[in-house]
Design a protein around this motif. Sequence first.
Motif, PDB file in Angstrom:
ATOM      1  N   GLU A 131      40.874  37.792  48.585  1.00 29.73           N
ATOM      2  CA  GLU A 131      42.185  37.395  48.074  1.00 29.73           C
ATOM      3  C   GLU A 131      42.816  36.420  49.053  1.00 29.73           C
ATOM      4  O   GLU A 131      42.613  36.538  50.263  1.00 29.73           O
ATOM      5  N   TYR A 178      46.261  48.870  50.739  1.00 26.80           N
ATOM      6  CA  TYR A 178      47.414  49.494  51.388  1.00 26.80           C
ATOM      7  C   TYR A 178      47.444  49.050  52.844  1.00 26.80           C
ATOM      8  O   TYR A 178      46.407  48.934  53.486  1.00 26.80           O
ATOM      9  N   ARG A 208      43.483  49.285  44.889  1.00 25.63           N
ATOM     10  CA  ARG A 208      44.615  48.606  45.525  1.00 25.63           C
ATOM     11  C   ARG A 208      44.436  48.594  47.036  1.00 25.63           C
ATOM     12  O   ARG A 208      43.781  49.453  47.610  1.00 25.63           O
ATOM     13  N   ASP A 244      52.237  49.705  49.692  1.00 23.53           N
ATOM     14  CA  ASP A 244      51.375  49.120  48.672  1.00 23.53           C
ATOM     15  C   ASP A 244      51.505  47.606  48.785  1.00 23.53           C
ATOM     16  O   ASP A 244      52.609  47.060  48.667  1.00 23.53           O
ATOM     17  N   GLN A 263      50.693  45.263  46.843  1.00 21.33           N
ATOM     18  CA  GLN A 263      51.043  44.559  45.610  1.00 21.33           C
ATOM     19  C   GLN A 263      52.544  44.284  45.512  1.00 21.33           C
ATOM     20  O   GLN A 263      52.966  43.201  45.146  1.00 21.33           O
ATOM     21  N   LYS A 264      53.367  45.276  45.861  1.00 20.03           N
ATOM     22  CA  LYS A 264      54.820  45.093  45.815  1.00 20.03           C
ATOM     23  C   LYS A 264      55.479  45.346  47.167  1.00 20.03           C
ATOM     24  O   LYS A 264      56.697  45.224  47.276  1.00 20.03           O
TER      25      LYS A 264
END
Length: 895
Positions: free
Chosen positions: A289, A41, A39, A54, A56-57
């Motif tokens: 990404e 950060y 992941r 994080d 992602q969320k």
Amino acid sequence: MERGAGGRTSSALFAGFRALGLFSTDIAHVVRFSALKRRFYVTTCVGKSFHTYDVQKLSLVAVSNSLPQDICCMAADGRLVFAAYGNVFSAFARNKEVVHTFKGHKAEIHLLQPFGDHIISVDTDSILIIWHIYSEEEYLQLTFDKSVFKISAILHPSTYLNKILLGSEQGSLQLWNVKSNKLLYTFQGWKIGVTALQQAPAVDVVAIGLMSGQVIIHNIKFDETLMKFRQDWGPITSISFRTDGHPIMAAGSPCGHIGLWDLEDKKLINQMRNAHSTAIAGLTFLHREPLLVTNGADNALRIWIFDGPTGEGRLLRFRMGHSAPLTKIRYYGQNGQQILSASQDGTLQSFSTIHEKFNKSLGHGLINKKRVKRKGLQSAMSVRLPPITKFAAEEARESDWDSIIACHQGKLSCSTWNYQRSTIGAYFLKPKELKKDDITATAVDITSCGNFAVIGLSSGTVDVYNMQSGIHRGSFGEDQAHKGCVRGVAVDGLNQLMITTGSEGLLKFWNFKSKILIHSMSLDSSPNMMLLHRDSGILGLALDDFSISVLDIETRKIVREFSGHQGQINDLAFSPDGRWLISASMDCSVRTWDLPSGCLIDSFLLDSAPLNVAMSPTGDFLATSHVDHLGIYLWSNISLYSVVSLRPLPTDYVPSVVMLPGTCQTQDVELSEETIEPSDEMIEYDSPEQLNEQLVTLSLLPESRWKNLLNLDVIKKKNKPKEPPKVPKSAPFFIPTVPGLVPRYAAPEQNNDPHQSKVVNLGILAQKSDFCLKLEEGLVNNKYEAALNLLKELGPSGIETELRSLCPDCGGSVEVMQSFLKMIGMMLDRKRDFELAQAYLALFLKLHLKMLPSEPVLLEEMTKLSSQVEENWIHLQSLFNQSMCILNYIKSALL
């Protein structure tokens, strides 16, 4: 915390808990990839600590421990996060605790570059030091002449072993081998200061951002410029490249815009205007990404996704606070979990005290939403409302219509807001006909039912509007309610009474329905603000002479007056139970006043003057906002979880300065036993056995010891076993105990004499008990405490046995019975153990009533006791009757 006068801590009631609404500063963020969790950060600086999210969320993963000063730059590698403050920088492990500290610079550090097992730091004097991370030792130090080559950017080019590229404010660049300490090459540059260096996806290619707004794509192997781009928004603040297959470069600017450049077509393909309201501090494309992470000094962290056909980024996730200092904060609702805050940036936001995911922004106030939708975003800036100065909220009808009303700086009309839909409401409330143009709204309130809004104007007019329809429902007074500017309006909890105050120094009480003036009173000074605690009917007034007046709206009288502040009082807050009044002043102090005692019970100073204070409806937190601060600071109420002394502070008490809490929840530091000094604040009160000789005092024994003494025969009959107890087959071993209420082990029998006589001594059978012996002693020395203490230790059955054995037929004597009656008389005289005396006397009379008249000595003692008991009972009965009378009156009278 520091210790104030008298050995107490600086605040006895409130301890710093955490800060809300802080997400980013003007320090560039750092993106890290965790190979273990697979992941990304992102780490952002918030003052003296940093947050790790994080991606992602965008959930908060960790908050670091605080540093002594504000962080001035950050960097990170795969294991550690480096943060510099002043001329020192530290390495953090696990995003939280400091594991290494590096000291050696004499000027402020402004650049950090991780370099394998080393870290490179550069200060403002252009001294470059290379440190070994784990030994914290200097590996190499390079000194540059600031007038010739002042380092402004640093980069480790990809695949260039032991080499770093330095950019300068003079425009030239230098490539150094730090292992051999050699200058390999000097790039002449473009005679314009370098502001940013970024490695391109291609080897040997570097993007160089300049002060002029140019971005140079340069091959450092051959010293050739491949392409040039130019942005007209000022210096380049940061650069990043997409690595997911699209040849796109993003460049940030000081005005908050981001330019997106196509490296194949060598042209600008898109502009992300107003990505931030301030300068772009940092921007980073995530590896492989289509996500761009940006942060700025506007206290916002945003993630943009590039999934559209035009290549423009759309906002995917964000964490955003206020970008300008706050003007007003208030708790919303009764659960104490949401705080509404208005700011000078023109927004109204809601912050959750539970979790950041419940935060929401109600947006900017717009004069005409339809016009903005028709003309687009460009016209939004021109129709934005000025900042909110005051607002009032009530959640009673929030699902039916707007629940918030706000007045704006320099505006006459007040806006309504809908909390559930998180947007500005449908109405702008203002009177239709006004003679002057410079009139503004100065005070607002919403009734507890949520149906009406009350607005006070600078002209002295006070109007009532319906929140559902926005219709004007009348005004107070014939022409105007006050001759001066309205400083405060408040409605009681039942919509019966309306209170207004004006700058001319008058406080007026109105009938809310008929709008008729009921009462008017003059104040000692012009009021600055007003606050009503609806549940208790207590009104707090902050005056311009720095004093506070407290009124009871039922009697309309001043019940308390407080003075002590040395500056303008900015805000007031009541505790939920109405016992405390908390005031915040420009003298940088927060003071807590106890209303029942009328005393100052707590005071502490802050580095920055508090503008607002708000107490949670549940009483667990105090929220404050401060001058030039973007966050809301929570202070926990110590009295909820520990014993706190509420003694009045002395007049010469000097409060000490308390640091504002950080974004991490504070943890109490455990002090060693040697450092803890006994405080004279909390003196343990030992209650005497009898407060006063005139007071009837009961014993501390449970009811089971004396209440059922007269019914023992009935209880024994009920408890009689139906069948004999059965012996268990294999009884376990028990240590023998002596029967009684207090369990004691039986002493082993000692049989030392082998020739002991087997003849039974009948005198042993007739041995008197300890209680009888103590009573006999009492006849001689007239002291019965020992006998009474023995009786207190016995249970009901033991007491009956002892009293039964006083009779001459059971081994006692008339003298012992006389001594018992004298003991009861002593108890009645002293008025101690009152209920025990009555119970013991009742049982004594029940057991020995037949023989008492036959003994003149006992009869004489009984006559004395009878008069004593009657006298005590008449005194008690008169007190009982008086209390019952008052209670019946309170229950039945129409108050």
